[in-house]
Design an enzyme around this catalytic site. Structure first.
Site, short mmCIF file in Angstrom:
data_model
loop_
_atom_site.label_atom_id
_atom_site.label_comp_id
_atom_site.label_asym_id
_atom_site.label_seq_id
_atom_site.Cartn_x
_atom_site.Cartn_y
_atom_site.Cartn_z
N CYS A 125 0.89 -1.17 0.00
CA CYS A 125 0.00 0.00 0.00
C CYS A 125 0.92 1.21 0.00
CB CYS A 125 -0.91 0.01 1.22
SG CYS A 125 -1.91 1.50 1.35
N CYS A 128 -0.38 4.17 2.31
CA CYS A 128 -0.40 4.06 3.77
C CYS A 128 -0.12 2.62 4.18
CB CYS A 128 -1.73 4.55 4.34
SG CYS A 128 -1.70 4.63 6.15
N SER A 129 -1.14 1.84 4.47
CA SER A 129 -0.89 0.54 5.10
C SER A 129 -2.02 -0.46 4.89
CB SER A 129 -0.66 0.74 6.59
OG SER A 129 -1.76 1.44 7.14
N CYS A 130 -2.80 -0.31 3.82
CA CYS A 130 -3.91 -1.22 3.59
C CYS A 130 -3.41 -2.66 3.50
CB CYS A 130 -4.66 -0.84 2.32
SG CYS A 130 -5.49 0.75 2.50
#
Lengths: 224, 224
Positions: A125, A128-130
């Site tokens: 991602c 961000c951090s999906c």
């Protein structure tokens, strides 16, 4: 001094962020978060028992063992594998996993393609951090790092080398950048020498990194 | 927004450093006790329904680049949570600084209780919606990601803007983050996985393969 939360580097981090040291008391990050929690509880917006239950769910129950079960079943049961590739959300729900940050799942398979080539999938991602929480839990620190997010789409083979993975030159790399609410689960190749193994034993070979694409399934001799 | 969070293709962040673990094991989820609480508080406050996930993402990324890059992952989360509390009027700056209730609590739609946590996590918050408008693009069709530089939230990474790609998969219609993050409703649009050849992103030295990005319909135009 002893750091407040028991981690020896907490205070050093705090000094770095704040630029000075305190002689006593909690480090600035701990203090800031304690104030925030006290305020939210006093205002009645959060129930501290619910906060703890949320954290514990991911510390104890929702993690990569779930995904490993999915992969082991896909390796063992061709009909399940097909259902997983056709509708991963439904196939994963068959094993009792789903929900937050896994509402829309897609499974992508490493290995031979219909045209005889080889493919390796890698998930990132960049924004961000999906990450697919119901099957892999909360992402590791490296997955959320600038180093991984920036380079996975530019130099995936360089990233793989840092994880000790070298793929043949003719393997096509597919990098999945999780920019929407769709979450991707990599189905790694089943290791040779595991014919006839039951699903529980196979699941022990399926590492978290193999399901992100930064690793491969463990060889049978490394089974726990 | 063209913020520091949009990291795909940025160089200079160095190697990816994973926490060393035994094969098949994972590192602890949190490095510091305060990170655990930030994680739990963020989820618990999200459950009040005061803001949506797209607003949360925008609150984290809507920072000066130098500030964003100086923060650890959970410091970014904390910044996002505090920003949302201030914007929504659930807390004041002085309250966050002192940790003491100085203004009366505002009503929230829900307060999550511990016994409801498992059910809330299992339910999740699906983003797919039924819409009447047919999909504008077909699987296999050549498309181009539009050049754009929206000042608000978007999920189209900079590194694909203006680049040609091919529709790999249609995910149905999903809530449109660019509107949803700013309180303009869900405005669902068709969502596609679009494959961009690495060479079209990075030139002749690129890796052999492609990057697949989930793109809402209004991010795309037909290939000329």
């Amino acid at each position: 001094m002893a750091s407040h939360d028991g981690h020896p580097d907490a205070h050093r981090d705090a000094q770095r962020h704040e630029g000075h040291a305190h002689a006593a008391g909690p480090d600035p990050m701990t203090e800031r978060v304690q104030k925030l929690e006290a305020l939210l509880v006093e205002k009645g917006y959060v129930d501290p028992a619910a906060v703890e239950a949320l954290i514990e769910a991911y510390e104890t129950r929702i993690g990569p063992r779930n995904g490993a079960q999915v992969v082991a079943k896909a390796w063992s049961d061709p009909a399940y594998r097909q259902r997983l590739l056709d509708d991963a959300t439904a196939a994963i729900a068959e094993l009792g996993f789903g929900g937050r940050q896994g509402e829309h799942m897609v499974a992508v398979e490493n290995g031979l393609t219909p045209d005889g080539g080889r493919v390796h999938n890698l998930v990132v991602c960049t924004l961000c951090s999906c990450y697919p929480w119901p099957v892999l839990g909360v992402p590791p620190t490296w997955y959320k790092s600038a180093a991984y997010r920036s380079r996975a789409v530019l130099d995936p083979r360089g990233i793989l080398a840092e994880f000790g993975v070298a793929l043949p030159d003719d393997t096509e790399i597919r990098v999945w950048d999780s920019t929407a609410e769709v979450r991707y689960l990599v189905v790694p190749e089943r290791p040779a020498g595991t014919e006839g193994w039951p699903e529980e034993r196979l699941a022990a070979l399926v590492t978290r990194d193999a399901m992100i694409g930064t690793g491969l399934a463990l060889p049978p001799e490394q089974a726990a | 927004m063209n913020g520091a969070h949009d990291m795909g293709g940025t160089q200079g962040f160095g190697p990816v450093i994973a926490e060393p673990t035994a094969p098949g094991e994972i590192a602890p989820l949190f490095k510091h006790a305060w990170e655990r609480r930030v994680f739990g508080l963020t989820l618990a406050m999200g459950a009040t329904g005061t803001w949506n996930i797209d607003m949360s993402r925008h609150a984290r990324e809507n920072q000066a680049p130098a500030d964003y890059l100086a923060q650890s992952y959970y410091q970014v989360w904390l910044h996002g949570l505090e920003s949302l509390l201030l914007q929504s009027g659930l807390a004041t700056r002085e309250e966050l600084e002192t940790g003491r209730l100085l203004a009366p609590p505002q009503p929230v739609a829900r307060v999550l209780r511990a016994d409801a946590v498992a059910g809330v996590l299992a339910k999740g918050a699906p983003a797919q919606r039924e819409i009447d408008r047919p999909a504008a693009f077909a699987v296999g069709q050549r498309v181009v990601a539009k050049p754009m530089a929206p000042g608000g939230h978007t999920r189209l990474p900079r590194y694909v803007r203006g680049r040609p790609g091919r529709v790999i998969r249609h995910h149905g219609a999903h809530v449109f983050p660019d509107a949803h993050a700013h309180g303009r409703g869900e405005q669902p649009q068709h969502l596609y996985s679009v494959g961009f050849a690495a060479r079209d992103l990075w030139g002749q030295q690129a890796f052999a393969g492609e990057v697949r990005v989930d793109c809402w319909e209004s991010y795309l135009e037909p290939s000329a």
